[in-house]
Design a protein around this motif. Structure first.
Motif, short mmCIF file in Angstrom:
data_model
loop_
_atom_site.label_atom_id
_atom_site.label_comp_id
_atom_site.label_asym_id
_atom_site.label_seq_id
_atom_site.Cartn_x
_atom_site.Cartn_y
_atom_site.Cartn_z
N ARG A 88 0.86 -1.20 0.00
CA ARG A 88 0.00 0.00 0.00
C ARG A 88 0.89 1.24 0.00
N LEU A 89 0.31 2.32 -0.51
CA LEU A 89 1.05 3.58 -0.56
C LEU A 89 1.05 4.25 0.81
N PRO A 90 2.03 5.09 1.10
CA PRO A 90 2.10 5.73 2.42
C PRO A 90 0.94 6.70 2.63
N THR A 91 0.52 6.83 3.88
CA THR A 91 -0.56 7.74 4.25
C THR A 91 -0.03 9.17 4.38
N THR A 92 -0.95 10.10 4.52
CA THR A 92 -0.57 11.50 4.70
C THR A 92 0.29 11.67 5.95
N THR A 93 -0.08 10.97 7.02
CA THR A 93 0.69 11.06 8.26
C THR A 93 2.10 10.51 8.08
N GLU A 94 2.21 9.40 7.37
CA GLU A 94 3.53 8.79 7.15
C GLU A 94 4.43 9.66 6.27
N LEU A 95 3.83 10.50 5.44
CA LEU A 95 4.62 11.37 4.56
C LEU A 95 5.06 12.66 5.25
N ALA A 96 4.61 12.89 6.48
CA ALA A 96 4.90 14.14 7.18
C ALA A 96 6.41 14.45 7.26
N PRO A 97 7.28 13.47 7.59
CA PRO A 97 8.72 13.79 7.65
C PRO A 97 9.27 14.25 6.30
N LEU A 98 8.75 13.68 5.22
CA LEU A 98 9.22 14.06 3.89
C LEU A 98 8.79 15.48 3.54
N ARG A 99 7.57 15.82 3.94
CA ARG A 99 7.10 17.19 3.69
C ARG A 99 7.93 18.19 4.50
N ALA A 100 8.23 17.84 5.74
CA ALA A 100 9.04 18.73 6.58
C ALA A 100 10.43 18.90 6.00
N SER A 101 11.01 17.82 5.46
CA SER A 101 12.33 17.90 4.85
C SER A 101 12.29 18.78 3.61
N ALA A 102 11.24 18.67 2.80
CA ALA A 102 11.11 19.50 1.60
C ALA A 102 11.02 20.97 1.97
N ALA A 103 10.29 21.28 3.05
CA ALA A 103 10.18 22.67 3.50
C ALA A 103 11.54 23.21 3.93
N ARG A 104 12.33 22.37 4.59
CA ARG A 104 13.68 22.82 5.00
C ARG A 104 14.57 23.08 3.78
N ARG A 105 14.45 22.22 2.77
CA ARG A 105 15.24 22.45 1.55
C ARG A 105 14.84 23.77 0.89
N ALA A 106 13.55 24.07 0.92
CA ALA A 106 13.10 25.35 0.37
C ALA A 106 13.70 26.52 1.15
N GLN A 107 13.73 26.41 2.46
CA GLN A 107 14.30 27.47 3.29
C GLN A 107 15.79 27.66 3.01
N GLU A 108 16.46 26.56 2.70
CA GLU A 108 17.91 26.60 2.45
C GLU A 108 18.25 27.04 1.04
N GLY A 109 17.22 27.14 0.18
CA GLY A 109 17.46 27.56 -1.19
C GLY A 109 17.89 26.44 -2.12
N VAL A 110 17.68 25.18 -1.70
CA VAL A 110 17.98 24.05 -2.58
C VAL A 110 16.93 24.04 -3.69
N PRO A 111 17.32 24.05 -4.96
CA PRO A 111 16.33 24.06 -6.04
C PRO A 111 15.42 22.84 -5.99
N LEU A 112 14.16 23.04 -6.33
CA LEU A 112 13.21 21.93 -6.31
C LEU A 112 13.64 20.81 -7.25
N GLU A 113 14.22 21.18 -8.40
CA GLU A 113 14.64 20.13 -9.34
C GLU A 113 15.73 19.24 -8.75
N ALA A 114 16.57 19.83 -7.87
CA ALA A 114 17.61 19.02 -7.22
C ALA A 114 16.98 18.08 -6.20
N VAL A 115 15.98 18.56 -5.48
CA VAL A 115 15.28 17.71 -4.50
C VAL A 115 14.62 16.54 -5.21
N LEU A 116 13.90 16.83 -6.30
CA LEU A 116 13.21 15.77 -7.04
C LEU A 116 14.21 14.81 -7.68
N ALA A 117 15.33 15.35 -8.15
CA ALA A 117 16.36 14.48 -8.74
C ALA A 117 16.86 13.47 -7.72
#
Length: 402
Positions: free
Chosen positions: A69-98
């Motif tokens: 089964r695919l992960p739930t919204t709750t299980e994805l919370a750490p990944l969302r928090a990490s993405a927000a930190r990358r945004a704050q640090e100025g890491v380009p979104l394309e680098a995160v997705l890569a």
């Protein structure tokens, strides 16, 4: 509940869970090798936060294969928090997705290692699970990254608005979150309408976007502005006057509209006065129908002075009152001065013979006592015409069609 997925005679989730720490470090080394931006990140971040979130991903993938089964919204919370930190640090979104796609490819190679031809159905099932996982994860990561970026932009815009408000209030010390420049090019501008604005509101927003991009290209520091579709105020940090005309031309070229601007260079404590003065100069530019371009007070000194309250202005305006009932004479006199005393060009614009121009000028001189052919009297005639425009004197002639 579905059976855990197995390949090469082993439960895939056990393989990933058991080796999660080692695999996470392996994957991160791959990110650094394959994704240029990750080589710019501090070692502390690479070996700390990046390895940690990669391990969390690995355990989510293990659960994916264990429970199918695919992960739930709750299980994805750490990944969302990490993405927000990358945004704050100025890491380009394309680098995160890569990094997510790079990691998924390496996990897939690890999972299929040793898989035989007889396990094609299970391999296809595993592939579908991985594709679904990447879709859900990248969607969550993109949403979290974008939300954080929008929040950051909103905060930055608020700080810029607060800074320009403080500068216009004459209180530059009250700015917060924006480092003030040593001086600003203060521009009051009017923007002509784009042809598409008549049929599509989005054209006005596109025009402003192009204007802002053009202006920002002239400064390494954030430009402060209060702009609407018709114009407004722009403060460009540390820009010399010699570059101001080039900037105004770039604005017009970028948006494909006419731009009229009045400017002054001022220190932060002088921005409020400069903004007031440039708006007054811009009003004069429009009142006297000057062409698009950049102006400062020195360019319109006479016109500016005539717009100030004065008994002399009213007196000047009356000098040409004898022509009020002769609009052809007043128009001819006006165009004659506007064309630099060129009688042939005046005749072309008025669609009359040059001899008619000569006759009208002589007639105007006989009625007013002011001879436009006499250099000594030209200044008085020009001032009188300007005063009539300022006071909206009756009989002011329309501009002829060119």
């Amino acid at each position: 509940m579905s059976e855990p997925l197995s390949l090469a005679g082993r439960a895939v989730h056990e393989l990933l869970d058991r080796n999660a720490v080692r695999l996470a470090r392996e994957l991160v080394r791959g990110f650094v090798a394959d994704i240029p931006f990750y080589r710019q990140l501090p070692d502390e971040e690479i070996t700390g936060d990046i390895v940690r979130i990669t391990e969390i991903n690995l355990r989510l993938v293990a659960r994916l294969f264990r429970e199918r089964r695919l992960p739930t919204t709750t299980e994805l919370a750490p990944l969302r928090a990490s993405a927000a930190r990358r945004a704050q640090e100025g890491v380009p979104l394309e680098a995160v997705l890569a990094a997510y796609h790079n990691g998924a490819a390496r996990i897939w190679d690890h999972v299929l290692d040793g898989c035989g031809p007889g396990e094609l159905d299970d391999a296809i099932g595993a592939g579908r699970l991985m594709l679904g996982y990447i879709g859900v994860v990248t969607g969550a990561v993109c949403a979290a990254y974008q939300a954080e970026r929008e929040s950051m932009v909103s905060q930055e815009q608020h700080a810029r608005h607060a800074a320009i408000t403080a500068l216009l209030s004459g209180e530059p010390h009250a700015t917060a979150g924006i480092r003030l420049a040593a001086r600003y090019l203060v521009l009051s501008v009017t923007l002509g309408p784009h042809a598409d604005e008549r049929s599509a509101a989005v054209a006005g927003r596109r025009k402003l976007h192009r204007i802002r991009d053009a202006v920002q290209g002239f400064s390494a520091e954030p430009v402060l502005s209060l702009l609407e579709s018709g114009g407004g105020l722009v403060l460009v940090p540390d820009l010399d006057w010699c570059e101001a005309a080039e900037l105004v031309a770039a604005m017009g070229k970028a948006a494909r509209v006419e731009v009229r601007a009045a400017g002054e260079v001022a220190a932060p404590e002088g921005v409020a006065n400069a903004a007031r003065l440039t708006q007054e100069v811009l009003d004069v530019v429009h009142l006297f129908r000057h062409p698009p371009g950049l102006y400062r007070l020195a360019d319109v000194l006479l016109e500016y002075q005539l717009t100030r309250p004065s008994e002399a202005v009213a007196g000047l305006a009356t000098l040409l009152d004898p022509l009020t009932d002769n609009p052809d004479l007043l128009q001819t006199l006006t165009v004659y001065l506007e064309t630099g005393l060129d009688r042939r060009r005046t005749a072309e614009l008025l669609h009359v013979h040059p001899n008619t121009v000569d006759y009208r000028l002589r007639r105007a001189a006989s009625l007013t006592g002011l001879d436009p052919v006499d250099p000594a009297q030209l200044q008085s005639i020009g001032a009188a015409l300007a005063a009539r425009r300022v006071t909206n004197r009756p009989g002011r002639p329309p501009r002829p069609a060119s």
